[in-house]
Scaffold this motif. Structure first.
Motif, mmCIF file in Angstrom:
data_model
loop_
_atom_site.group_PDB
_atom_site.id
_atom_site.type_symbol
_atom_site.label_atom_id
_atom_site.label_comp_id
_atom_site.label_asym_id
_atom_site.label_seq_id
_atom_site.Cartn_x
_atom_site.Cartn_y
_atom_site.Cartn_z
ATOM 1 N N GLU A 19 -8.348 5.925 -0.508
ATOM 2 C CA GLU A 19 -9.240 6.997 -0.073
ATOM 3 C C GLU A 19 -9.923 6.650 1.247
ATOM 4 O O GLU A 19 -10.224 7.539 2.058
ATOM 5 C CB GLU A 19 -10.286 7.263 -1.158
ATOM 6 C CG GLU A 19 -9.708 7.900 -2.418
ATOM 7 C CD GLU A 19 -10.702 7.902 -3.558
ATOM 8 O OE1 GLU A 19 -11.868 7.480 -3.342
ATOM 9 O OE2 GLU A 19 -10.319 8.320 -4.673
ATOM 10 N N ALA A 20 -10.155 5.365 1.460
ATOM 11 C CA ALA A 20 -10.811 4.923 2.696
ATOM 12 C C ALA A 20 -9.816 4.700 3.828
ATOM 13 O O ALA A 20 -10.199 4.295 4.933
ATOM 14 C CB ALA A 20 -11.595 3.630 2.433
ATOM 15 N N GLY A 21 -8.542 4.934 3.562
ATOM 16 C CA GLY A 21 -7.521 4.748 4.585
ATOM 17 C C GLY A 21 -7.191 3.298 4.854
ATOM 18 O O GLY A 21 -6.670 2.956 5.923
ATOM 19 N N ARG A 22 -7.493 2.432 3.896
ATOM 20 C CA ARG A 22 -7.221 1.011 4.056
ATOM 21 C C ARG A 22 -5.897 0.651 3.367
ATOM 22 O O ARG A 22 -5.435 1.356 2.478
ATOM 23 C CB ARG A 22 -8.358 0.171 3.474
ATOM 24 C CG ARG A 22 -9.676 0.365 4.202
ATOM 25 C CD ARG A 22 -10.802 -0.346 3.494
ATOM 26 N NE ARG A 22 -10.669 -1.798 3.551
ATOM 27 C CZ ARG A 22 -11.153 -2.560 4.520
ATOM 28 N NH1 ARG A 22 -11.803 -2.002 5.532
ATOM 29 N NH2 ARG A 22 -11.028 -3.864 4.500
ATOM 30 N N ARG A 23 -5.326 -0.474 3.818
ATOM 31 C CA ARG A 23 -4.025 -0.877 3.295
ATOM 32 C C ARG A 23 -4.050 -2.364 2.989
ATOM 33 O O ARG A 23 -4.539 -3.173 3.782
ATOM 34 C CB ARG A 23 -2.925 -0.554 4.309
ATOM 35 C CG ARG A 23 -1.517 -0.566 3.720
ATOM 36 C CD ARG A 23 -0.579 0.109 4.716
ATOM 37 N NE ARG A 23 0.795 0.158 4.254
ATOM 38 C CZ ARG A 23 1.274 1.061 3.422
ATOM 39 N NH1 ARG A 23 0.472 1.998 2.952
ATOM 40 N NH2 ARG A 23 2.539 1.054 3.064
ATOM 41 N N LEU A 24 -3.509 -2.709 1.849
ATOM 42 C CA LEU A 24 -3.444 -4.100 1.417
ATOM 43 C C LEU A 24 -2.012 -4.607 1.583
ATOM 44 O O LEU A 24 -1.081 -4.025 1.041
ATOM 45 C CB LEU A 24 -3.852 -4.224 -0.047
ATOM 46 C CG LEU A 24 -3.928 -5.651 -0.598
ATOM 47 C CD1 LEU A 24 -5.166 -6.350 -0.071
ATOM 48 C CD2 LEU A 24 -3.931 -5.649 -2.121
ATOM 49 N N GLU A 25 -1.864 -5.682 2.362
ATOM 50 C CA GLU A 25 -0.558 -6.309 2.516
ATOM 51 C C GLU A 25 -0.429 -7.416 1.473
ATOM 52 O O GLU A 25 -0.997 -8.500 1.619
ATOM 53 C CB GLU A 25 -0.414 -6.905 3.915
ATOM 54 C CG GLU A 25 -0.379 -5.891 5.024
ATOM 55 C CD GLU A 25 -0.128 -6.561 6.371
ATOM 56 O OE1 GLU A 25 0.974 -7.105 6.577
ATOM 57 O OE2 GLU A 25 -1.050 -6.552 7.201
ATOM 58 N N LEU A 26 0.299 -7.140 0.411
ATOM 59 C CA LEU A 26 0.472 -8.106 -0.665
ATOM 60 C C LEU A 26 1.678 -8.987 -0.347
ATOM 61 O O LEU A 26 2.759 -8.490 -0.036
ATOM 62 C CB LEU A 26 0.692 -7.385 -1.993
ATOM 63 C CG LEU A 26 0.686 -8.269 -3.240
ATOM 64 C CD1 LEU A 26 -0.725 -8.747 -3.546
ATOM 65 C CD2 LEU A 26 1.260 -7.521 -4.441
#
Length: 263
Positions: A19-26
């Protein structure tokens, strides 16, 4: 908290990221590779199932030719250097370390260079110019010398930082799946999930739009609990809007020594 409640909390946190437009690189790092095994085959199968590369930290002076042959058919496992002999040089009473300043710095660097040469002989162009110190410990003065040896990246564990002299690109792991203090067994899923949610909530407060999040694996030591959790995690996060499976080539910005012009 039950395990299912812990999974719900993780997904809710990731929904907030989306929702915040953030992305997690796992991403995945696996330590202590030396020989082929059924456990390694299981890691290969998992990487292939989810199309996720694995940074495979191999101990140079213990790695066998058979491992190199096995990795020829496992391109998603990307070998890199895991210390030299995986030997502790710290005195009694200190935390284990192969690359603290317990020996003269020139001797330490020479040992790293010998290990580097050994891995390049074994794996050829497949080996990545990334250094992973055993026990995730390296003195900042040693880390600062790594670029001069041709290393583009360094990976330790959460909260490790470079010293004032800097060093190669640092990408740490964040979540260790093994309980080393109670028999080298897999940690309970609810505990791992609660820790992961806490770490993600801390990252959410930071201004950066994307954050790498590294899972620390040791395939030799994985029990059924560890394999089950890892499979379940990758399955549940695959396709989530806030999650992208990433690999060491992207994270460290260099694919091979050859690509860096070091051959």
């Amino acid at each position: 908290m039950t395990e299912e409640a812990a999974w719900a909390a993780l997904l809710a946190e990731l929904d907030r990221w989306a929702e915040a437009g953030r992305r997690l690189e796992l991403w995945l790092r696996d330590d202590d590779a030396t020989v082929p095994s059924d456990q390694l085959d299981r890691l290969v199968a998992l990487a292939e199932r989810f199309a996720v590369p694995v940074l495979l930290a191999s101990i140079p002076m213990l790695a066998q030719e058979a491992l190199a042959r096995r990795l020829e058919t496992a391109p998603l496992l990307r070998p890199c250097q895991h210390g030299s002999w995986h030997r502790n040089h710290a005195p009694a009473g200190e935390k284990k370390s192969e690359f603290g300043l317990h020996r003269p710095l020139p001797d330490i660097l020479a040992e790293i260079a010998i290990g580097q040469q050994r891995l390049r002989q074994l794996f050829g162009d497949a080996v990545l110019p990334v250094f992973v110190p055993p026990w995730n410990r390296i003195h900042p003065d040693v880390a600062a010398e790594l670029p001069g040896l041709g290393f583009a990246g360094l990976s330790c564990f959460r909260n490790f930082g470079l010293g004032p002299a800097s060093g190669p690109r640092l990408v740490n792991t964040d979540l260790d799946l093994i309980d080393w203090h109670h028999g080298r067994v897999g940690r309970q899923p609810a505990d791992l999930l609660a820790e992961m949610v806490g770490l993600l909530a801390e990252n959410q407060a930071k201004p950066e739009p994307g954050q790498p999040f590294g899972l620390l694996l040791h395939h030799h030591d994985h029990d059924s609990t560890t394999w089950s959790f890892l499979t379940n995690l990758l399955s549940r996060l695959s396709g989530h809007a806030a999650v992208a499976f990433s690999g060491p080539d992207t994270l460290f910005g260099a694919t091979t020594y050859s690509a860096m012009g070091l051959d």
